[in-house]
Design a protein around this motif. Structure first.
Motif, PDB file in Angstrom:
ATOM      1  N   SER A 199      -6.197 -81.096  -5.332  1.00 29.71           N
ATOM      2  CA  SER A 199      -6.609 -82.300  -4.555  1.00 29.71           C
ATOM      3  C   SER A 199      -7.841 -82.870  -5.152  1.00 29.71           C
ATOM      4  N   SER A 200      -8.462 -82.112  -6.255  1.00 31.05           N
ATOM      5  CA  SER A 200      -9.693 -82.402  -7.020  1.00 31.05           C
ATOM      6  C   SER A 200      -9.380 -83.108  -8.244  1.00 31.05           C
ATOM      7  N   LEU A 201      -8.089 -83.366  -8.487  1.00 33.92           N
ATOM      8  CA  LEU A 201      -7.365 -83.900  -9.958  1.00 33.92           C
ATOM      9  C   LEU A 201      -7.720 -85.463 -10.196  1.00 33.92           C
ATOM     10  N   GLY A 202      -7.934 -86.114  -8.933  1.00 32.17           N
ATOM     11  CA  GLY A 202      -8.479 -87.426  -9.031  1.00 32.17           C
ATOM     12  C   GLY A 202      -7.618 -88.342  -9.863  1.00 32.17           C
ATOM     13  N   SER A 203      -7.930 -88.936 -10.728  1.00 33.01           N
ATOM     14  CA  SER A 203      -7.406 -89.943 -11.788  1.00 33.01           C
ATOM     15  C   SER A 203      -6.690 -89.199 -12.866  1.00 33.01           C
ATOM     16  N   PHE A 204      -6.620 -87.866 -12.851  1.00 30.97           N
ATOM     17  CA  PHE A 204      -5.738 -86.974 -13.903  1.00 30.97           C
ATOM     18  C   PHE A 204      -4.529 -87.436 -13.596  1.00 30.97           C
ATOM     19  N   SER A 205      -3.712 -87.513 -14.799  1.00 32.46           N
ATOM     20  CA  SER A 205      -2.305 -87.756 -14.937  1.00 32.46           C
ATOM     21  C   SER A 205      -1.689 -86.961 -15.750  1.00 32.46           C
ATOM     22  N   ALA A 206      -0.588 -86.058 -15.468  1.00 31.72           N
ATOM     23  CA  ALA A 206      -0.018 -85.082 -16.343  1.00 31.72           C
ATOM     24  C   ALA A 206       1.027 -85.924 -17.224  1.00 31.72           C
ATOM     25  N   SER A 207       1.032 -87.016 -17.279  1.00 34.38           N
ATOM     26  CA  SER A 207       1.929 -87.606 -18.206  1.00 34.38           C
ATOM     27  C   SER A 207       1.010 -87.998 -19.595  1.00 34.38           C
ATOM     28  N   ARG A 208      -0.240 -88.101 -19.553  1.00 37.09           N
ATOM     29  CA  ARG A 208      -1.146 -88.475 -20.355  1.00 37.09           C
ATOM     30  C   ARG A 208      -1.427 -87.325 -21.255  1.00 37.09           C
ATOM     31  N   PRO A 209      -1.779 -87.459 -22.559  1.00 33.30           N
ATOM     32  CA  PRO A 209      -2.540 -86.445 -23.317  1.00 33.30           C
ATOM     33  C   PRO A 209      -3.731 -86.022 -23.002  1.00 33.30           C
TER      34      PRO A 209
END
Length: 330
Positions: free
Chosen positions: A88-98
């Motif tokens: 839940s703390s990942l915020g704007s993190f996207s696994a698809s981005r480098p």
């Protein structure tokens, strides 16, 4: 010849005084042998005269000593704090981005590497993670900070594993570290479950790393590609990665005086920051600075130092830079 009582007492006093003086000299020599003084630059912009043999015990490092601050193009200057194990703390993190990491060194914080963060935000759509371990790194005694490096590296490795569990590709991760942070990056890559794509070791610290096993410092086995930028006499002198770059010979940098050691030491991350948006750090494969200066390597392979360096690059490379930004000479 016989001495009177008072003369005998004077002689005994002189002998005792010489014995005490000899004792003090022996104590002083013993203490001197146990001390190991060296000048080391800190991230505070100052040179510190430190005794490398003082307070060398290991200090406990916990997760709370290391923070992971996420920046993206949607939050380029305001960090989101990500916690290991808390999706839940990942915020704007996207696994698809480098994903790009930056790790500071001794007496420093993420503020020292803000140009690297801004460069990545400008260059593309990345998850930018600034690793802040200023708690252990702020110890004014160098040895305890150095001894915290393996545990900090282990925590960063667990964070990388956590991101991979959320779907991130370790092969699309790059970890850049300066000074002690370069060894944190190497240990993180060594301990992570999956092989990360790249490590950039920016003038990795040399003091107290002599004889250290490869698994406990940055090494070419820590990632699919390890690039090292050598810029000062306080950094590691010998090649450590797949590709090692020696700007201006790798000891003293243009625009830095010979006594301003921290200037040359810190130039490594300034050069790398510029390289994120520039491919003008043209370097030549060469076996020595002298041969490079004499033009003996002009016909050798050329490659751009820093972020644009192709992952398959191997060998040692030399180049000249300017003494002030822009550093690249093209």
């Amino acid at each position: 010849m016989y001495l009177r009582q008072e003369e005998l007492m004077k002689c005994q006093a002189v002998i005792m005084g010489h014995k005490l003086l000899l004792l003090f000299l022996l104590i002083g020599l013993t203490c001197a042998r146990e001390e190991r003084w060296e000048i080391i630059p800190g991230g505070d912009g100052k040179l510190h005269l430190v005794d490398l043999n003082r307070d060398t015990e290991l200090l406990a490092v916990s997760d709370s000593d290391v923070s992971f601050r996420l920046y993206t193009q949607s939050n380029p200057t305001s960090p989101q704090y990500v916690t290991i194990g808390d999706a839940s703390s990942l915020g704007s993190f996207s696994a698809s981005r480098p994903t790009r990491f930056a790790i500071h060194g001794w007496l420093a914080s993420e503020d020292n590497l803000v140009a690297i963060r801004n460069g990545w935000i400008q260059a593309g759509d990345y998850n930018v993670i600034m690793v802040d371990w200023r708690g252990p790194a702020s110890n004014i005694l160098y040895a305890p900070a150095r001894n915290a490096v393996p545990e900090v590296g282990q925590i960063v490795a667990r964070f990388i594993d956590f991101l991979v569990q959320q779907g991130a590709n370790a092969g699309n991760m790059e970890v850049a570290g300066h000074s002690l942070g370069a060894h944190v990056a190497g240990i993180a890559g060594n301990r992570a479950s999956a092989t990360i794509g790249r490590i950039i070791a920016m003038d990795p610290a040399a003091p107290l790393f002599g004889g250290t096993a490869a698994a406990d410092r940055v090494d070419s086995s820590d990632a699919a590609f390890v690039e090292v930028i050598h810029t000062s006499t306080l950094g590691w002198a010998d090649p450590l990665g797949h590709a090692d770059f020696f700007p201006n010979g790798g000891t003293f940098q243009e625009g830095c005086s010979a006594i301003n050691l921290e200037c040359s030491h810190n130039r490594s991350y300034e050069l790398y920051a510029e390289s994120i948006t520039s491919s003008a750090f043209v370097s030549y494969q060469c076996d020595s600075w002298n041969n490079f200066q004499n033009g003996n390597c002009n016909g050798n392979a050329q490659v751009a130092m820093g972020a644009p360096t192709p992952s398959g690059t191997t060998g040692t490379f030399y180049l000249k830079t300017n003494g002030s930004p822009p550093y690249a000479q093209g």
